[in-house]
Motif scaffolding. Structure first.
Motif, short mmCIF file in Angstrom:
data_model
loop_
_atom_site.label_atom_id
_atom_site.label_comp_id
_atom_site.label_asym_id
_atom_site.label_seq_id
_atom_site.Cartn_x
_atom_site.Cartn_y
_atom_site.Cartn_z
N VAL A 120 58.51 41.29 58.32
CA VAL A 120 59.86 40.70 58.31
C VAL A 120 60.80 41.66 57.57
O VAL A 120 61.93 41.92 58.01
N THR A 121 60.33 42.20 56.46
CA THR A 121 61.13 43.19 55.72
C THR A 121 61.33 44.44 56.58
O THR A 121 62.44 44.96 56.67
N ARG A 122 60.25 44.87 57.24
CA ARG A 122 60.35 46.08 58.09
C ARG A 122 61.45 45.90 59.14
O ARG A 122 62.25 46.80 59.36
N PHE A 123 61.49 44.69 59.77
CA PHE A 123 62.48 44.46 60.82
C PHE A 123 63.74 43.81 60.26
O PHE A 123 64.46 43.11 60.97
N ARG A 124 63.97 44.02 59.00
CA ARG A 124 65.21 43.63 58.31
C ARG A 124 65.57 42.17 58.57
O ARG A 124 66.70 41.85 58.92
N GLY A 125 64.55 41.30 58.45
CA GLY A 125 64.77 39.85 58.53
C GLY A 125 64.56 39.25 59.90
O GLY A 125 64.64 38.03 60.06
N ASP A 126 64.27 40.05 60.92
CA ASP A 126 64.07 39.52 62.27
C ASP A 126 62.62 38.99 62.41
O ASP A 126 61.68 39.74 62.69
N ALA A 127 62.49 37.65 62.23
CA ALA A 127 61.16 37.03 62.19
C ALA A 127 60.44 37.13 63.53
O ALA A 127 59.20 37.26 63.58
N ASP A 128 61.18 37.06 64.65
CA ASP A 128 60.54 37.13 65.97
C ASP A 128 59.93 38.50 66.21
O ASP A 128 58.81 38.61 66.71
N LYS A 129 60.68 39.51 65.86
CA LYS A 129 60.17 40.88 66.01
C LYS A 129 58.93 41.08 65.13
O LYS A 129 57.94 41.70 65.54
N ALA A 130 59.01 40.52 63.93
CA ALA A 130 57.88 40.65 62.99
C ALA A 130 56.64 39.98 63.58
O ALA A 130 55.54 40.53 63.54
N LYS A 131 56.82 38.81 64.17
CA LYS A 131 55.70 38.05 64.75
C LYS A 131 55.05 38.85 65.87
O LYS A 131 53.82 38.81 66.07
N SER A 132 55.86 39.59 66.64
CA SER A 132 55.34 40.30 67.81
C SER A 132 54.33 41.41 67.41
O SER A 132 53.50 41.81 68.22
N VAL A 133 54.37 41.84 66.15
CA VAL A 133 53.43 42.86 65.67
C VAL A 133 51.99 42.35 65.80
O VAL A 133 51.06 43.11 66.03
N TYR A 134 51.82 41.04 65.64
CA TYR A 134 50.47 40.45 65.59
C TYR A 134 50.09 39.75 66.90
O TYR A 134 49.13 39.00 66.94
N LYS A 135 50.85 40.03 67.96
CA LYS A 135 50.62 39.37 69.25
C LYS A 135 49.26 39.80 69.82
O LYS A 135 48.95 40.99 69.92
N GLY A 136 48.45 38.81 70.18
CA GLY A 136 47.18 39.10 70.85
C GLY A 136 46.09 39.62 69.94
O GLY A 136 45.03 40.05 70.40
N ILE A 137 46.32 39.61 68.63
CA ILE A 137 45.29 40.11 67.70
C ILE A 137 45.27 39.21 66.48
O ILE A 137 46.30 38.65 66.10
N GLN A 138 44.08 39.05 65.92
CA GLN A 138 44.00 38.26 64.69
C GLN A 138 44.11 39.21 63.50
O GLN A 138 43.17 39.96 63.21
#
Ligand code: NAP
Length: 271
Positions: free
Chosen positions: A209-227
């Motif tokens: 979230v910090t990396r994407f400067r507060g964009d929670a959706d973008k942050a979530k996409s980092v973990y898409k399809g992986i645990q």
């Protein structure tokens, strides 16, 4: 408490954890408290620190031994040299002998490529992840030498082993931490002071979230399809390393989600 942590080895030890207001730092503070250590939680956000401190007290009472588990909150910006210099003045007298330092405070901004990097963000990453960590470690090496005991636990990263496109500054900070840590362990070889570097892969915290400067959706996409790992997974490694017998130094722990093999190689179920 039984299992992988030896409560007796951590009972009444005092651990200072930087960046303890959330993520890996908060989870580590709570596990230390559960294992019977006293904890000093340090970070910039005061309100969040109080929430974590309460979590530590609860963990100590409910899941743990009910011994130790005292908590002190310290508002600290590791990039603020004067604040770091005054760290011991901020502590109550009975918290001034510290056994374990966890250099966890750290952050990343952006995925910009070299040429487009914001210099202020780059300075903040270096001042936090590298200069703040070095400054605090200098103070603690002196403290630990005086006590003839101590343990420095460093939050490295898979990014400190291998660079990746879009992470040049963050990777540079974690490579710097790694070089510093290896040298430090060699300098302390004739002392009982231990030095551990924990190098996690993907951990789902506020980090992205910090990396994407507060964009929670973008942050979530980092973990898409992986645990991904969660903060407590890494906290377990940290507390495990801290609770080994005194003659054992766990020098490095490189820990990844089972479907990640490097910063860029991961298997995602939606591939
Ligand atoms: N998440 C991952 O995928 C991952 C992977 C490998 C390594 N790591 C490393 O693990 C460590 C913890 O990250 P995390 O995943 O737990 O991220 P996080 O959830 O964003 O937590 C970062 C913590 O660092 C603190 N912090 C940031 N700047 C600070 C400063 N100047 N002074 C004091 N505290 C500061 C923040 O607290 P305040 O904002 O309250 O100060 C926060 O508590 C970092 O060193 C990171 O590089 C993370």
């Amino acid at each position: 408490m039984s299992g992988i942590f030896s409560t007796s080895r951590l009972f009444n030890k005092t651990a200072l954890i930087t960046g303890a207001s959330g993520g890996i730092g908060a989870a580590t503070a709570i596990l230390f408290a559960r294992a019977g250590a006293n904890v000093i939680v340090a970070a910039r956000r005061k309100e969040q620190l109080s929430v974590v401190a309460e979590g530590c007290r609860k963990a100590n009472k409910e899941g743990g031994t009910g011994q130790g588990g005292r908590v002190v909150e310290v508002v600290l910006d590791v990039a603020d040299r004067r604040g770091v210099d005054g760290i011991f003045d901020k502590l109550p007298a009975d918290f001034r002998k510290i056994d374990i330092l966890v250099n966890n405070a750290g952050l990343v901004y952006g995925t910009d490529h070299v040429g487009d990097i914001n210099e202020t963000e780059s300075d903040t990453m270096f001042n936090t992840n590298v200069m703040g960590m070095i400054h605090l470690t200098q103070i603690f090496v002196r403290h630990f030498k005086q006590n003839n005991a101590g343990h420095i636990i460093q939050l490295g990263s898979v990014a400190g082993r291998e660079g990746y496109a879009g992470g040049s500054i963050y990777c540079a900070t974690k490579h710097a931490l790694h070089g510093f840590t290896v040298a430090l362990m060699k300098e302390l070889v004739n002392t009982p002071i231990r030095v551990t570097e924990v190098q996690p892969g993907m951990v789902e915290t506020s980090f992205s979230v910090t990396r994407f400067r507060g964009d929670a959706d973008k942050a979530k996409s980092v973990y898409k399809g992986i645990q991904p790992l969660v903060a407590e997974d890494v906290a377990e490694d940290i507390v495990w390393a801290a609770s080994r017998k005194e003659h054992i130094n766990v020098a490095e722990i490189f820990v990844l989600p089972v479907n990640q093999a490097s910063p860029n190689i991961a298997y995602r179920s939606d591939q």
